[in-house]
Design a protein around this motif. Structure first.
Motif, PDB file in Angstrom:
ATOM      1  N   ILE A  38       6.654 -25.020   8.633  1.00 17.73           N
ATOM      2  CA  ILE A  38       7.249 -26.040   7.293  1.00 17.73           C
ATOM      3  C   ILE A  38       6.583 -25.073   6.292  1.00 17.73           C
ATOM      4  N   ALA A  39       7.491 -24.632   5.330  1.00 20.43           N
ATOM      5  CA  ALA A  39       7.118 -24.104   4.174  1.00 20.43           C
ATOM      6  C   ALA A  39       6.994 -25.043   2.976  1.00 20.43           C
ATOM      7  N   GLY A  40       6.145 -25.396   2.669  1.00 22.34           N
ATOM      8  CA  GLY A  40       5.750 -26.425   1.548  1.00 22.34           C
ATOM      9  C   GLY A  40       5.563 -27.842   2.128  1.00 22.34           C
ATOM     10  N   CYS A  41       4.013 -28.012   2.280  1.00 20.31           N
ATOM     11  CA  CYS A  41       3.890 -29.383   2.684  1.00 20.31           C
ATOM     12  C   CYS A  41       3.740 -30.399   1.650  1.00 20.31           C
ATOM     13  N   GLY A  42       4.569 -30.610   0.795  1.00 18.30           N
ATOM     14  CA  GLY A  42       4.528 -31.638  -0.277  1.00 18.30           C
ATOM     15  C   GLY A  42       5.103 -32.953   0.015  1.00 18.30           C
ATOM     16  N   PHE A  43       5.392 -33.523  -0.879  1.00 16.10           N
ATOM     17  CA  PHE A  43       5.838 -35.106  -0.684  1.00 16.10           C
ATOM     18  C   PHE A  43       6.762 -35.401   0.388  1.00 16.10           C
ATOM     19  N   VAL A  44       7.768 -34.272   0.666  1.00 14.54           N
ATOM     20  CA  VAL A  44       8.814 -34.441   1.913  1.00 14.54           C
ATOM     21  C   VAL A  44       8.226 -33.739   3.070  1.00 14.54           C
ATOM     22  N   GLY A  45       7.813 -32.369   2.542  1.00 11.36           N
ATOM     23  CA  GLY A  45       7.325 -31.534   3.839  1.00 11.36           C
ATOM     24  C   GLY A  45       6.359 -32.229   4.633  1.00 11.36           C
ATOM     25  N   GLU A  46       5.133 -32.729   4.206  1.00 10.27           N
ATOM     26  CA  GLU A  46       4.070 -33.315   5.146  1.00 10.27           C
ATOM     27  C   GLU A  46       4.707 -34.212   5.751  1.00 10.27           C
ATOM     28  N   ARG A  47       5.622 -35.276   5.139  1.00 10.45           N
ATOM     29  CA  ARG A  47       6.144 -36.239   6.040  1.00 10.45           C
ATOM     30  C   ARG A  47       6.966 -35.654   7.300  1.00 10.45           C
ATOM     31  N   ALA A  48       7.843 -34.509   6.962  1.00  7.08           N
ATOM     32  CA  ALA A  48       8.404 -34.000   8.132  1.00  7.08           C
ATOM     33  C   ALA A  48       7.825 -33.325   9.086  1.00  7.08           C
ATOM     34  N   ALA A  49       6.498 -32.799   8.758  1.00  5.97           N
ATOM     35  CA  ALA A  49       5.384 -32.191   9.712  1.00  5.97           C
ATOM     36  C   ALA A  49       4.976 -33.410  10.686  1.00  5.97           C
ATOM     37  N   ASP A  50       4.478 -34.459   9.966  1.00  2.00           N
ATOM     38  CA  ASP A  50       3.909 -35.399  10.608  1.00  2.00           C
ATOM     39  C   ASP A  50       4.913 -36.265  11.840  1.00  2.00           C
ATOM     40  N   GLN A  51       6.260 -36.170  11.331  1.00  2.00           N
ATOM     41  CA  GLN A  51       7.074 -36.664  12.269  1.00  2.00           C
ATOM     42  C   GLN A  51       7.495 -35.813  13.467  1.00  2.00           C
ATOM     43  N   LEU A  52       7.557 -34.512  13.139  1.00  4.21           N
ATOM     44  CA  LEU A  52       7.660 -33.460  14.296  1.00  4.21           C
ATOM     45  C   LEU A  52       6.313 -33.636  15.109  1.00  4.21           C
ATOM     46  N   HIS A  53       5.297 -33.486  14.372  1.00  2.00           N
ATOM     47  CA  HIS A  53       4.158 -33.687  15.550  1.00  2.00           C
ATOM     48  C   HIS A  53       4.092 -34.752  16.344  1.00  2.00           C
ATOM     49  N   ALA A  54       4.361 -35.938  15.562  1.00  4.78           N
ATOM     50  CA  ALA A  54       4.554 -37.213  16.269  1.00  4.78           C
ATOM     51  C   ALA A  54       5.577 -37.179  17.628  1.00  4.78           C
ATOM     52  N   ALA A  55       6.502 -36.485  17.522  1.00  7.27           N
ATOM     53  CA  ALA A  55       7.554 -36.080  18.597  1.00  7.27           C
ATOM     54  C   ALA A  55       7.248 -35.260  19.518  1.00  7.27           C
ATOM     55  N   GLY A  56       6.058 -34.631  19.322  1.00 12.70           N
ATOM     56  CA  GLY A  56       5.695 -33.466  20.372  1.00 12.70           C
ATOM     57  C   GLY A  56       5.711 -32.022  20.125  1.00 12.70           C
ATOM     58  N   HIS A  57       6.421 -31.946  19.051  1.00  8.78           N
ATOM     59  CA  HIS A  57       6.814 -30.526  18.427  1.00  8.78           C
ATOM     60  C   HIS A  57       5.509 -29.785  18.057  1.00  8.78           C
ATOM     61  N   GLU A  58       5.459 -28.340  18.367  1.00  9.75           N
ATOM     62  CA  GLU A  58       4.570 -27.606  17.528  1.00  9.75           C
ATOM     63  C   GLU A  58       4.606 -27.180  16.291  1.00  9.75           C
ATOM     64  N   VAL A  59       4.077 -27.758  15.299  1.00 11.93           N
ATOM     65  CA  VAL A  59       4.091 -27.650  13.765  1.00 11.93           C
ATOM     66  C   VAL A  59       3.244 -26.632  13.247  1.00 11.93           C
ATOM     67  N   ILE A  60       3.458 -25.641  12.245  1.00 12.32           N
ATOM     68  CA  ILE A  60       2.722 -25.083  11.544  1.00 12.32           C
ATOM     69  C   ILE A  60       3.163 -25.198  10.063  1.00 12.32           C
ATOM     70  N   GLY A  61       2.460 -25.889   9.202  1.00 10.44           N
ATOM     71  CA  GLY A  61       2.625 -26.227   7.989  1.00 10.44           C
ATOM     72  C   GLY A  61       1.971 -24.852   7.102  1.00 10.44           C
ATOM     73  N   LEU A  62       2.544 -24.595   5.813  1.00 10.26           N
ATOM     74  CA  LEU A  62       2.339 -23.693   5.111  1.00 10.26           C
ATOM     75  C   LEU A  62       2.016 -24.304   3.634  1.00 10.26           C
ATOM     76  N   THR A  63       0.958 -23.836   3.125  1.00 11.80           N
ATOM     77  CA  THR A  63       0.641 -24.110   1.657  1.00 11.80           C
ATOM     78  C   THR A  63       0.471 -22.802   0.994  1.00 11.80           C
TER      79      THR A  63
END
Length: 477
Positions: A5-30
């Motif tokens: 996820i390139a850009g962990c702002g207002f929406v990106g951070e939420r998407a990362a949280d949802q994906l992680h909670a669903a069991g996916h491997e997440v790498i967030g970029l700032t």
């Protein structure tokens, strides 16, 4: 899935949280190492720093994490920059990500501002989308990079959520206006940040290619929306003005359709802005708090009287007397919770815990937005949840009924409807502890403190009534 996820702002951070909670491997970029370190300290998923506008930086990232990325979302921000930043972050950033991760499903987050329509027509993903501004053309160029790579584009409507609602904040601060369209204003197309994130997650996990509009189900004109907000928050309707031709993304007036996205199985949790105001525990509170702490204008106060204080301090008894004296409606938040839940407060604590009760308490408080001419008796712990004080301040004149713990212990001794006093701890000791914890909160919130030890309920009620009368008389001047 392994998702970048390139850009962990207002929406990106939420998407990362949802994906992680669903069991996916997440790498967030700032963008910077400093922001990456801050985010990594708060999140359970991996965070890396990378300047996606720089090809070498993206190549170094790929060498570090590997190229076996299943999908990536480009939702980095241009930081409100102009065409140069759009080119750098959106267009070049997409090119670099696609080149570095050629096997990944690419999703680019664009904007419904690419639709330039101004006549109120309904637009879908097949509609004309050739904005006149250079920034709009750059958005389209970035979209095409994703589409040519076999990926997807999510065109997001105006994003709002806790801490971010320009519509409500501008209204409360006296900056809102109704723009054009014969006094009706433009059509508003919005999406809650949580729903935007859910849509992005849906698109990449289902690998749905193509263009999708991400917008809620209830587009309204500015006038329709502002009339309802003014009723809810006790604000005068803002003026009309001509559309601003210098808006960053231009002035448009169209109804954006989400039919295509709905057909894939997605639906928003908050189908409209007003559903979000009702059901999102933080939305209204956070914007009221921004206005209050910003200090540009006074927070609007409604013509109600709000009673706070520990259990047993007499809020219900005094509140009923005050309401009868001045002809106001009496409201008890605990009674509202019991009626809505269909069970007693001890039963709520037993089945949902204190956390569940507090959520119900906040919901009851939000439901009072728009009420006027009420005396509101609140639960003793309502001030402990940070989301509640901004709403309490807005709801009216706040009186803290204060009494010593020994007296409170005597008053509550025969009441079995006090789950916080249940257990082995001595009730007087528990009340002393609660007062120590809550006293600073009561003090910071109250417009008036009445120590009730030597007063009858009638005398206390008279003090509440007279002080409120003076307060509201001053407000009218």
């Amino acid at each position: 899935m392994k998702v970048l996820i390139a850009g962990c702002g207002f929406v990106g951070e939420r998407a990362a949280d949802q994906l992680h909670a669903a069991g996916h491997e997440v790498i967030g970029l700032t963008h910077s190492p400093e922001s990456a370190a801050r985010l990594a300290a708060a999140k359970p998923w991996r965070v890396e720093s990378c300047d996606i506008s720089n090809r070498d930086s993206v190549a170094a990232l790929a060498a570090k994490i590997g190229t076996s990325i299943d999908a990536f979302i480009h939702c980095a921000s241009s930081s409100r920059g102009g065409a140069e930043m759009y080119q750098s972050v959106y267009v070049n950033g997409m090119r670099h990500l696609v080149a570095a991760f050629p096997q990944a499903f690419a999703l680019y987050t664009s904007s419904t501002s690419v639709y330039p329509q101004i006549n109120g027509e309904t637009v879908d993903e097949t509609s004309f989308a050739d904005p006149a501004r250079e920034t709009g053309h750059l958005l389209r160029e970035a979209e095409n990079i994703a589409l040519n790579a076999g990926g997807a584009v999510g065109r997001l409507a105006g994003i709002y959520g806790p801490g971010r609602s320009f519509l409500l904040k501008n209204l409360l601060e006296g900056k809102a206006a109704i723009e054009g369209n014969n006094g009706q204003g433009r059509l508003l197309n919005q999406i809650h940040a949580d729903d935007a994130a859910t849509a992005l997650v849906h698109l990449i996990t289902q690998r749905l290619g193509g263009i999708f509009n991400i917008v809620d189900d209830a587009q309204m004109t500015q006038r329709q929306c502002l009339e309802r907000l003014c009723m809810t928050f006790g604000i005068k309707m803002p003026p009309e003005r001509e559309p601003d031709p210098n808006r960053k993304r231009g002035w448009s007036h169209k109804r954006v359709s989400n039919t295509k996205l709905h057909a894939t199985g997605w639906s928003p949790r908050y189908e409209s802005y007003f559903v979000a105001l009702r059901d999102d525990p933080e939305l209204a509170s956070s914007i009221l708090n921004l206005v209050h702490t910003g200090g540009e204008v006074p927070l609007p106060r409604q013509p109600n009287i709000v009673l706070i204080g520990l259990m047993g301090s007499g809020k219900t008894t005094v509140g009923r007397i005050v309401a009868q004296m001045i002809g106001f409606q009496f409201v008890d938040t605990d009674a509202m919770i019991v009626e809505t839940a269909g069970k007693t407060i001890p039963e709520i604590f037993a089945s949902e815990g204190e956390a569940g009760f507090r959520l119900r308490e906040s919901a009851a408080l939000r439901s009072l937005l728009g009420k006027r001419g009420c005396v509101i008796a609140t639960g003793g712990g309502i001030i402990t949840q940070p989301r509640n004080p901004p709403i309490l301040r807005h709801l009216g004149y706040i009186v803290w009924l204060d009494a010593d713990p020994e007296r409170l212990a005597r008053r509550t001794a025969m009441n079995s409807n006090r789950p916080l006093l249940a257990g082995e701890e001595d009730p007087k000791a528990k009340l002393e502890r609660l007062l120590t914890e809550r006293k600073p909160l009561y003090k910071s919130l109250a417009d008036l403190r009445i120590q009730t030890a030597e007063l009858t309920p009638q005398e206390t009620a008279y003090g509440v009534m007279e002080s409120a009368r003076v307060f509201f008389a001053k407000m009218k001047r």
